[in-house]
Every structure is written in structure tokens, then in C-alpha cells.
Motif scaffolding. Structure first.
Motif, short mmCIF file in Angstrom:
data_model
loop_
_atom_site.label_atom_id
_atom_site.label_comp_id
_atom_site.label_asym_id
_atom_site.label_seq_id
_atom_site.Cartn_x
_atom_site.Cartn_y
_atom_site.Cartn_z
N GLY A 53 0.81 -1.22 0.00
CA GLY A 53 0.00 0.00 0.00
C GLY A 53 0.83 1.26 0.00
O GLY A 53 0.34 2.34 -0.32
N THR A 56 0.82 3.19 -3.51
CA THR A 56 -0.27 4.13 -3.73
C THR A 56 -0.17 5.30 -2.77
O THR A 56 -0.46 6.45 -3.13
CB THR A 56 -1.63 3.43 -3.56
N ALA A 57 0.26 5.02 -1.53
CA ALA A 57 0.45 6.10 -0.57
C ALA A 57 1.48 7.10 -1.08
O ALA A 57 1.31 8.32 -0.93
CB ALA A 57 0.89 5.53 0.78
N VAL A 242 -10.63 8.75 -1.34
CA VAL A 242 -10.09 7.80 -0.36
C VAL A 242 -10.73 6.43 -0.55
O VAL A 242 -10.04 5.40 -0.54
CB VAL A 242 -10.33 8.31 1.08
N SER A 246 -8.19 3.49 -1.71
CA SER A 246 -7.86 2.45 -0.74
C SER A 246 -8.24 1.06 -1.25
O SER A 246 -7.46 0.10 -1.11
CB SER A 246 -8.56 2.74 0.59
N ALA A 377 -5.92 10.19 0.77
CA ALA A 377 -5.85 8.91 0.05
C ALA A 377 -4.56 8.18 0.36
O ALA A 377 -4.53 6.94 0.41
CB ALA A 377 -5.99 9.15 -1.44
N GLY A 380 -5.12 6.58 3.56
CA GLY A 380 -6.05 5.48 3.35
C GLY A 380 -5.40 4.27 2.73
O GLY A 380 -5.71 3.13 3.08
N ALA A 381 -4.47 4.50 1.80
CA ALA A 381 -3.79 3.39 1.14
C ALA A 381 -2.91 2.61 2.12
O ALA A 381 -2.84 1.38 2.08
CB ALA A 381 -2.95 3.90 -0.03
N ALA A 384 -5.15 0.70 4.29
CA ALA A 384 -5.78 -0.37 3.53
C ALA A 384 -4.92 -1.63 3.53
O ALA A 384 -5.44 -2.75 3.58
CB ALA A 384 -6.05 0.09 2.10
N LEU A 396 -12.00 -4.62 4.09
CA LEU A 396 -11.65 -3.34 3.49
C LEU A 396 -12.90 -2.65 2.92
O LEU A 396 -13.08 -1.44 3.07
CB LEU A 396 -10.61 -3.56 2.40
N ALA A 400 -14.51 1.03 4.13
CA ALA A 400 -14.70 2.12 3.18
C ALA A 400 -16.16 2.58 3.15
O ALA A 400 -16.44 3.75 2.88
CB ALA A 400 -14.27 1.68 1.79
#
Length: 429
Positions: A53, A56-57, A242, A246, A377, A380-381, A384, A396, A400
Motif C-alpha cells: 500500500g 499508492t500512498a 479515499v 484504498s 488517500a 487510506g492506502a 488499507a 476493506l 470504506a
């Protein structure tokens, strides 16, 4: 003072939307490749799925860090220079990702992805650039056309994974980085396009027109500012992003495990890449493919109604993620609906934010919106990955869903009435 004739302004707007759309096609290729490969590269180099993750973060954190500076730069020197700087960040980031994969250095990979995210901040700013000279009744449409253009590049990016690997192996590139070669070429073309063709600059032209109009009037033009509505729009955009980011960030890992299960633990890299690439391509098509329809609906139905339509689509997506996550088709449907919900909410939310903000506050708030969207986001990633490791894909989806519910509950804050600009000698209210 002289003002630009309406016909000329419309012609400049059409040219601006065309240039921004072409730029989004090119920039979307890098975005699609990073979305598809980032989590897989992170898991490979780190040796831990829970850290996937962070890819993406990193891309969202890069966008968050650069959104406000790029918006401020645009307000001073125009959209063209801000967008070209964003493309330059992305070019450097792609090169760093390839180097990190070759040296197998996980922290360096995150630095490269972060820089690609910084470039994505410019791509996000493109949709607001489409509104600088847009007529109010076509603001949602023009914004959504630029968003839609990302479909071509965003869908092509994941689908180029297979050909990219073939080309990459032929020229000795590190494993799983071949498609970044296409990204490098596309980003270079986007850089040149903005530098040469985005003239006259839409934001600088809009600022000049506003000054000319104000100077020609006996009293200043008053455009009501609605800070509560603007804050709700920012929250709805960020929250929807988000939810999308995620779930999407963890889908490649979930699909990788699913592919291994389908092949009794003997799935090849090509099997995984095909399943992931096809699913993410469908997701990106959902994100951008119908955005003009959502833009037109936002112009006709109202911004808030389309934001809520987006929440309904996101809720449907999460239902599939919770209850049909053990089948490839179920995950694909979830990702398509996830993309459609994101598209409706962010297109309408961006139009709502623009029209709820007084002209002198728009660029600043647009930058804050993009920064908050990306920063939240990113968090969130990361979360996640932890949720996926402990509560699986269904958990997950449940987590969300809470955010979708909050956006719906707070919807009354986004209600606004359409009012015409007025003239008064008083100050802006």
C-alpha cells in the motif's frame, strides 16, 4: 480597457480543452502503469504484501505535497508553467523507479513513485484549468471532457504491461518495468505539448478578462462566496477519492493471491499481470469513460445530486467487494462501479467547489482540495494494507462504506441556490 470578444473567448476555450485533453491522454499512460505496477513492485522489493500500500500512498502523497505549490505557481505565472513543471517531476520519477527496480532498493522506489505523484498533481490541476474560461452553464461539461480524456491513457497504461515487458526484456530493463518505457515517451510528449500549445494561458487570460470587466464597470462585480458549500465539496471529493484509492490500491494484491489459488500456487508473472492489468484497465475506464455524462448531468441536475449519485455507485461497488470478492468477475464489477462512483463524485464536486468560491479564492481552494484529496488517500492506502492483511478484502469494503455514509449524511451542507453576479460598491461577501 478592452475585453476579449465572446467569440474569441469561446475559441480559446475550445483550444484549451483540446490541448488539456491531449495532455491527459499522454499523462494517463504513466498513471495507469503506476497504478498497476506500483503495488506489485513494492511487494516484490520489500518482500512484504503489507507494505504494498505504500506505493499508492507514495503517489498520492507526492500529489498532496505539490498540489498547493503548483496551484500557487499557476495563480502567479499561469497554468502552462505549472503543468509543464508537473510533467518534469513525473519524468524524473519514472527514471528513478526504473533505477530502483534495477538496484532493488525499496526506499528509492517510493521516492520515484512519489515524484510521479507530484506530476499527477499537474494532471489533477488540468481539470480546473478547463474551467478558467468556461461559461458557467458548461463548466461541468468542459471539466468532464478533460477528465474523460484520461481514459485513453489510463486504460492503455495497464494494457501495455504485457507488451512493455516484452520490449523491456529486449533492451535489458529490470523486470516489471518495461511499460514505464512507454510512460517515459508519453510524459515527454505531454511536457512538449503544454510548453508549446497551451497558449494563451487560460488562467492568465481569465484574470485579465476579470480585471478588464471590473475596470469597465461603475461598481465592482460581486460574486457570492459560499465557504460551507466549498468545504463540503472538498470533503466529498477527498472522501470519494479515499474510498476509491484504498480499495483499488489493494486489488492487485488480492488478485495476485486469487491467481495463485486458481493455478494451485503456480501462477506465472504473466498470469498475474494479465489479470491485474485487465481489471485495472476496466477500473480506469470506469473512472474516466463516462465523465462527460456525469459533467452534463451536473450541469442539468445540479452538482449535489450527482455527488450523491456517485455515493450510490460507490456503495454498490463496495457491496460487490464485500460479498463477491472470491470471483474475478465480482472484483471486476466492483472496480468498474468504484471508478464510476469516483467519476460522478469528483466531477460534480469539482464543479461545485469552483462555483461556490469567489474568483480570487478559487485557485487557492482548488489546490487545497487536490492536496487534501491526495494526502487523505495516501493515509487510506497505508491503512488499507493493514486492513487487508488482518480483515481481508471484505473487511476493506466494510471500512470504506463508513466514509460513503458520512458523505451522504453531510450532504445538506452542499445545498446551494444558483444566483446571478450582482454589482455593488460594497465589499465581497
Amino acid at each position: 480597457m478592452t475585453t476579449l470578444p465572446a467569440l474569441d473567448q469561446a475559441a480559446i476555450q475550445r483550444r484549451t480543452v483540446l490541448v488539456l485533453s491531449l495532455g491527459q491522454v499522454l499523462g494517463g499512460i504513466a498513471f495507469g502503469a503506476t497504478v498497476s505496477l506500483g503495488a506489485l513492485l513494492a511487494a516484490d522489493l520489500s518482500g512484504d504484501d503489507a507494505l504494498s500500500g505504500l506505493a499508492t500512498a507514495s503517489v498520492t502523497l507526492g500529489a498532496a505535497l505539490c498540489a498547493i505549490p503548483l496551484a500557487r505557481l499557476a495563480s502567479r505565472v499561469g497554468r502552462r508553467r505549472a503543468l509543464t513543471l508537473g510533467n518534469l517531476f513525473a519524468l524524473v520519477g519514472i527514471a528513478v523507479v526504473i533505477l530502483a527496480a534495477a538496484l532493488r532498493i525499496f526506499p528509492l522506489l517510493l521516492v520515484g513513485i512519489l515524484m510521479i505523484g507530484a506530476g499527477n498533481a499537474g494532471n489533477l490541476q488540468s481539470r480546473f484549468a478547463a474551467t478558467d474560461l468556461a461559461a458557467p452553464k458548461h463548466r461541468g461539461r468542459d471539466l468532464s471532457v478533460v477528465v474523460w480524456a484520461t481514459t485513453i491513457g489510463g486504460v492503455s497504461g495497464p494494457l501495455l504491461l504485457g507488451p512493455g515487458e516484452i520490449v523491456g526484456q529486449a533492451i535489458g530493463m529490470p523486470p516489471q518495468t518495461g511499460s514505464y518505457l512507454f510512460s517515459l515517451v508519453a510524459q515527454t510528449a505531454a511536457f512538449i505539448l503544454y510548453l508549446v500549445a497551451l497558449r494563451p494561458d487560460p488562467l492568465l487570460t481569465a484574470q485579465r478578462l476579470a480585471k478588464d470587466a471590473a475596470a469597465s464597470l461603475a461598481a465592482p462585480l460581486i460574486v457570492l462566496d459560499r465557504p460551507t458549500v466549498a468545504r463540503y465539496a472538498i470533503f466529498a471529493i477527498a472522501g470519494s477519492h479515499v474510498v476509491m484509492a484504498s480499495v483499488m490500491a489493494m486489488t492487485p494484491i488480492h488478485l495476485s493471491h486469487m491467481a495463485q489459488g486458481m493455478h494451485a500456487g503456480n501462477a506465472s508473472a504473466a498470469d498475474v499481470s494479465l489479470l491485474v492489468g485487465f481489471t485495472i484497465a476496466l477500473h480506469v475506464a470506469g473512472m474516466y469513460g463516462l465523465s462527460p455524462i456525469f459533467g452534463i448531468l451536473a450541469d442539468r441536475w445540479g452538482r449535489l445530486r450527482v455527488v450523491l449519485l456517485g455515493q450510490g455507485l460507490l456503495a454498490a461497488a463496495l457491496a460487490f467487494a464485500i460479498f463477491v470478492n472470491d470471483q474475478p468477475w465480482g472484483v471486476m464489477v466492483a472496480l468498474i462501479l468504484l471508478g464510476l462512483g469516483w467519476s460522478a463524485a469528483t466531477v460534480a464536486g469539482a464543479a461545485l467547489l469552483t462555483e461556490a468560491s469567489a474568483p480570487e479564492l478559487r485557485t487557492r481552494r482548488q489546490g487545497r482540495s487536490d492536496s487534501l484529496m491526495s494526502l487523505s488517500a495516501a493515509a487510506g492506502a497505508v491503512l488499507a494494507g493493514v486492513v487487508l492483511s488482518n480483515f481481508q478484502y471484505a473487511g476493506l469494503g466494510i471500512a470504506a462504506s463508513v466514509l460513503v455514509l458520512v458523505i451522504v449524511v453531510l450532504a445538506p451542507l452542499g445545498r446551494t441556490r444558483v444566483s446571478r453576479p450582482t454589482h455593488d460598491r460594497g465589499r465581497l461577501v
